[in-house]
Design an enzyme around this catalytic site. Structure first.
Site, PDB file in Angstrom:
ATOM      1  N   ARG A 121       0.850  -1.193   0.000  1.00 29.26           N
ATOM      2  CA  ARG A 121       0.000   0.000   0.000  1.00 29.26           C
ATOM      3  C   ARG A 121       0.886   1.244   0.000  1.00 29.26           C
ATOM      4  NH1 ARG A 121      -5.430  -1.050   0.852  1.00 29.26           N
ATOM      5  NH2 ARG A 121      -5.814  -3.134   0.062  1.00 29.26           N
ATOM      6  N   GLN A 126      -0.060   2.385  -6.367  1.00 29.22           N
ATOM      7  CA  GLN A 126      -1.494   2.675  -6.461  1.00 29.22           C
ATOM      8  C   GLN A 126      -2.100   2.303  -7.805  1.00 29.22           C
ATOM      9  OE1 GLN A 126      -2.035   6.780  -5.397  1.00 29.22           O
ATOM     10  NE2 GLN A 126      -2.330   6.309  -3.227  1.00 29.22           N
ATOM     11  N   ASP A 129      -2.871  -1.424  -7.912  1.00 31.60           N
ATOM     12  CA  ASP A 129      -3.546  -1.963  -6.729  1.00 31.60           C
ATOM     13  C   ASP A 129      -4.958  -2.463  -7.066  1.00 31.60           C
ATOM     14  OD1 ASP A 129      -4.454  -2.627  -4.255  1.00 31.60           O
ATOM     15  OD2 ASP A 129      -4.028  -0.696  -3.316  1.00 31.60           O
ATOM     16  N   SER A 132      -7.540  -2.552  -4.082  1.00 31.87           N
ATOM     17  CA  SER A 132      -8.295  -1.330  -3.812  1.00 31.87           C
ATOM     18  C   SER A 132      -9.378  -1.098  -4.862  1.00 31.87           C
ATOM     19  CB  SER A 132      -7.347  -0.124  -3.765  1.00 31.87           C
ATOM     20  OG  SER A 132      -6.520  -0.183  -2.627  1.00 31.87           O
ATOM     21  N   TYR A 245      -8.523  43.499  36.836  1.00 34.85           N
ATOM     22  CA  TYR A 245      -9.236  42.505  36.042  1.00 34.85           C
ATOM     23  C   TYR A 245      -8.554  41.137  36.013  1.00 34.85           C
ATOM     24  CZ  TYR A 245     -11.870  46.550  34.576  1.00 34.85           C
ATOM     25  OH  TYR A 245     -12.654  47.671  34.584  1.00 34.85           O
TER      26      TYR A 245
END
Length: 427
Positions: A121, A126, A129, A132, A245
């Site tokens: 991966r 990619q 793949d 996927s 304050y």
């Protein structure tokens, strides 16, 4: 180099290894492609392959006998293994740790095996793949199956007879399939929730319209809801009225200042917190599942049995008419009651265990798969005077990971361990 594309023989498999589009590209780059007649089923006809430059052959034996590389989808049957020869390349889905005996038989025949499940991966991988690509299709189909099985509308709808509430949908596992399921359910108008143990998936799920279940977010929300603005009292109020304050701020000893916790906390604290958070997340999922109309489970790791995310008690806590679609059915299921390929009814809840969903969309599944195979083939070959030829660089992370058998040996460690366990009776 000759590439062979046989017709798939596994039951229910309607995909094909290469489509005419990718065949045309390969032929243009000097490859020869042999396609078994009918390999493209009824959506990629023999004449389409011939127009792309492939040679149509009459039977499987001719494909295996004439090709240097075989590109198919499903792992080979025993009969197909016998047709493969030494030095031949096989690319397909072949889950080595689940099928160690098959990998061993292929290795003994001297076949070089590339498994799509073993793709790393990484950004470099990619475009190759296929896992996927097919996961995206499975996530899409799981959403449609769930909507079709549910006995009511998914979106909120206003009609003359009244208004229906939008369905609550929980997606467990936010990887490719889970993200696609989230996106489709969101488009259908559901209230979508998601959970994954990996924190980095939170933003991905949210970007697609899901509410991510996170016990830490719940704790912060409770703290914000219960927070009251500090109001000085007594002498502090007097000092504020006189213009000092700084006394309007809360006393330092009443609040923990970020970054000033005691130094006694050791390095084990994050680990302890992570375990506690996981337990809290799981408790939260158990509570939320009672509100869900649809649960889609997608948690799956190649080579391993699916983790159990939904037990019998959780199923029994769901409303009658609810639906669970378990995408991990083929590897044991994320739900305790899942049966692969069947729809189980338990206490009014339908548990659907679909198998091989990408094959139910063979046209787009084959197109995407073929593009992955085209990119892989280009990655593992090089040009030459006689045309492209195989070049395996085992220093390359893609080749090293995907090549699970070569030169008569099983290269994948997980497959070797599974084979040893099966021989010792532990598998």
């Amino acid at each position: 180099m000759r590439i062979g594309v046989p017709r798939e023989v596994a039951e229910g498999e309607r995909r094909v290894g290469l489509v005419p589009e990718t065949v045309s590209r390969l032929v243009g780059e000097g490859f020869e492609v042999l396609v078994e007649t009918g390999a493209g089923w009824d959506y990629n006809l023999d004449e389409h392959y011939e127009e792309a430059g492939a040679r149509i052959v009459g039977d499987t034996a001719e494909v295996y006998g004439g090709a240097d590389a075989i590109v198919k989808v499903a792992g080979p049957t025993p009969g197909e293994v016998e047709k493969l020869r030494e030095g031949q390349l096989l690319i397909c889905f072949l889950n080595g740790p689940r099928e160690p005996g098959l990998v061993e038989r292929l290795a003994k025949r001297g076949v070089t095996v590339f498994s799509n499940e073993a793709i790393p991966r990484t950004s470099a991988a990619q475009s190759m793949d296929a896992l996927s690509s097919m996961g995206s299709i499975a996530g899409y189909k799981s959403a449609l199956i769930a909507a079709n099985t549910l006995g009511k509308y998914v979106p909120m709808l206003s009609t003359a007879a009244g208004t229906t509430k939008a369905a609550n949908v929980l997606v467990l596992g936010v990887a490719v399939a889970g993200l696609q399921a989230i996106a489709i359910m969101h488009r259908l108008g559901a209230n979508v929730f998601a959970y994954d143990i990996r924190p980095e998936t939170k933003e991905q799920a949210r970007s697609l319209g899901a509410t991510f279940i996170d016990s830490e977010d719940e704790r912060k929300k409770e703290e914000e809801d219960g927070w009251e603005e500090y109001e000085p009292t007594g002498w502090r109020r007097l000092m504020v009225s006189l213009g000092f304050y700084s006394f309007a701020e809360p006393p330092r000893d009443e609040y923990i200042v970020e970054g000033e916790e005691e130094e006694g906390e050791g390095s084990k604290e994050p680990e302890r917190w992570s375990r506690e958070k996981l337990e809290e997340d799981q408790r939260l999922v158990r509570e939320r599942i009672k509100e869900m109309d649809i649960v889609i489970t997608t948690a799956l790791a190649p080579g391993r049995r699916a983790p159990k995310l939904v037990d019998r008690e959780m199923v029994e806590s769901m409303k009658a008419g609810s639906v669970i679609v378990d995408l991990a059915a083929e590897q044991g299921g994320n739900c305790e009651l899942t049966l692969p390929g069947e729809t189980v009814k338990h206490g009014g809840v339908a548990i659907v265990g679909p198998v091989n969903l990408p094959s139910t969309m063979p046209i787009h599944a084959s197109q995407l798969y073929a593009r992955n195979m085209y990119n892989l083939l280009r990655h593992i070959t090089e040009g030459g005077e006689g045309g492209p030829r195989l070049k395996l660089d085992f220093e390359d992370e893609i080749v090293s990971a995907m090549c699970i058998a070569h030169g008569g040996e099983i290269r994948d460690e997980a497959t070797r361990r599974a084979l040893e366990e099966s021989r010792s009776g532990g598998g």
